[in-house]
Design an enzyme around this catalytic site. Structure first.
Site, short mmCIF file in Angstrom:
data_model
loop_
_atom_site.label_atom_id
_atom_site.label_comp_id
_atom_site.label_asym_id
_atom_site.label_seq_id
_atom_site.Cartn_x
_atom_site.Cartn_y
_atom_site.Cartn_z
N CYS A 106 -7.51 53.87 76.70
CA CYS A 106 -6.58 52.73 76.66
C CYS A 106 -6.73 51.80 77.86
O CYS A 106 -6.81 50.58 77.70
CB CYS A 106 -5.14 53.21 76.50
SG CYS A 106 -4.51 54.20 77.87
N HIS A 157 0.24 55.14 78.66
CA HIS A 157 -0.56 54.41 77.66
C HIS A 157 -0.34 52.91 77.85
O HIS A 157 0.73 52.48 78.27
CB HIS A 157 -0.15 54.83 76.24
CG HIS A 157 -1.03 54.27 75.17
ND1 HIS A 157 -2.37 54.57 75.06
CD2 HIS A 157 -0.77 53.40 74.14
CE1 HIS A 157 -2.90 53.94 74.02
NE2 HIS A 157 -1.94 53.22 73.44
N HIS A 169 -4.67 48.17 70.88
CA HIS A 169 -4.83 49.24 71.86
C HIS A 169 -5.93 50.20 71.42
O HIS A 169 -6.32 50.24 70.25
CB HIS A 169 -3.51 49.98 72.09
CG HIS A 169 -3.05 50.79 70.91
ND1 HIS A 169 -2.50 52.03 71.04
CD2 HIS A 169 -3.06 50.53 69.58
CE1 HIS A 169 -2.17 52.52 69.85
NE2 HIS A 169 -2.51 51.63 68.95
#
Length: 195
Positions: A106, A157, A169
């Site tokens: 990420c 994240h 993402h």
């Protein structure tokens, strides 16, 4: 009636005397008298100066508005460049520790996107990226804002807001770079890093 005529004659003589005195003063001191009388050209010059000031003020306001518009368009262009670069990576596989289009995690994904869209180097980890920019409400997001899951230094994240309630993402669950909605996986907070 005779009395009225006498008063009228006396008033006329007083007015005539006042006029004669004024003329004598004017002719005996012409420079002083001329300086006391306002020239019609002075009024025209003053009016012209007022017009110049007004037009100059309008021009200054127009220039400031044009500059603000240009800056707003440039900012919007930077935001859209980030979203376009993120979209260009859709489908790239998720790879723990990945930082290139052969595989992203990420924060590797967001770092790549900002580097290639804006030439801006973000830090490598989610926690470091979450310390950037200014916090924004999830109700006030604009494309290019960074979205985070977790809290503060405990963020785990990161994704990029794409507009219309969607974000992009590198998803561990989806196994690839993908678009998602807040209904799918809602972020906890956001940071604005494009100004």
């Amino acid at each position: 009636m005779v009395m009225f005529k006498a008063h009228t004659k006396a008033a006329g003589m007083i007015v005539a005397a006042a006029l004669l005195a004024a003329l004598c003063t004017a002719f005996s001191h012409p420079a002083a008298y001329a300086s006391e009388v306002e020239s019609p050209f002075t009024k025209v010059e003053s009016f012209a100066e007022d017009i110049r000031d007004y037009v100059g003020g309008v021009a200054d306001e127009a220039a400031a508005a044009a500059q603000a518009q240009a800056e707003a368009e440039a900012l919007e262009g930077r935001r859209q460049s980030v979203v376009a670069e993120a979209d260009a990576q859709l489908g790239v596989p998720y790879s723990y520790g990945g930082t290139t289009p052969s595989g992203f995690d990420c924060s590797g994904f967001t770092r790549w996107v900002f580097s290639h869209a804006l030439g801006r180097e973000l830090p490598r980890t989610v926690a470091e990226q979450s310390a950037l920019g200014v916090g924004v409400s999830l109700d006030e997001l604009v494309p290019g804002d960074l979205l985070f899951w977790g809290s503060g230094s405990g963020a785990y994240h990161v994704g990029i807001y794409a507009g219309d309630g969607e974000y992009i993402h590198a998803s561990t669950g989806g196994g690839r770079v993908m678009r998602a909605t807040f209904d799918y996986f809602a972020p906890d907070f956001a940071k604005r890093v494009i100004e």
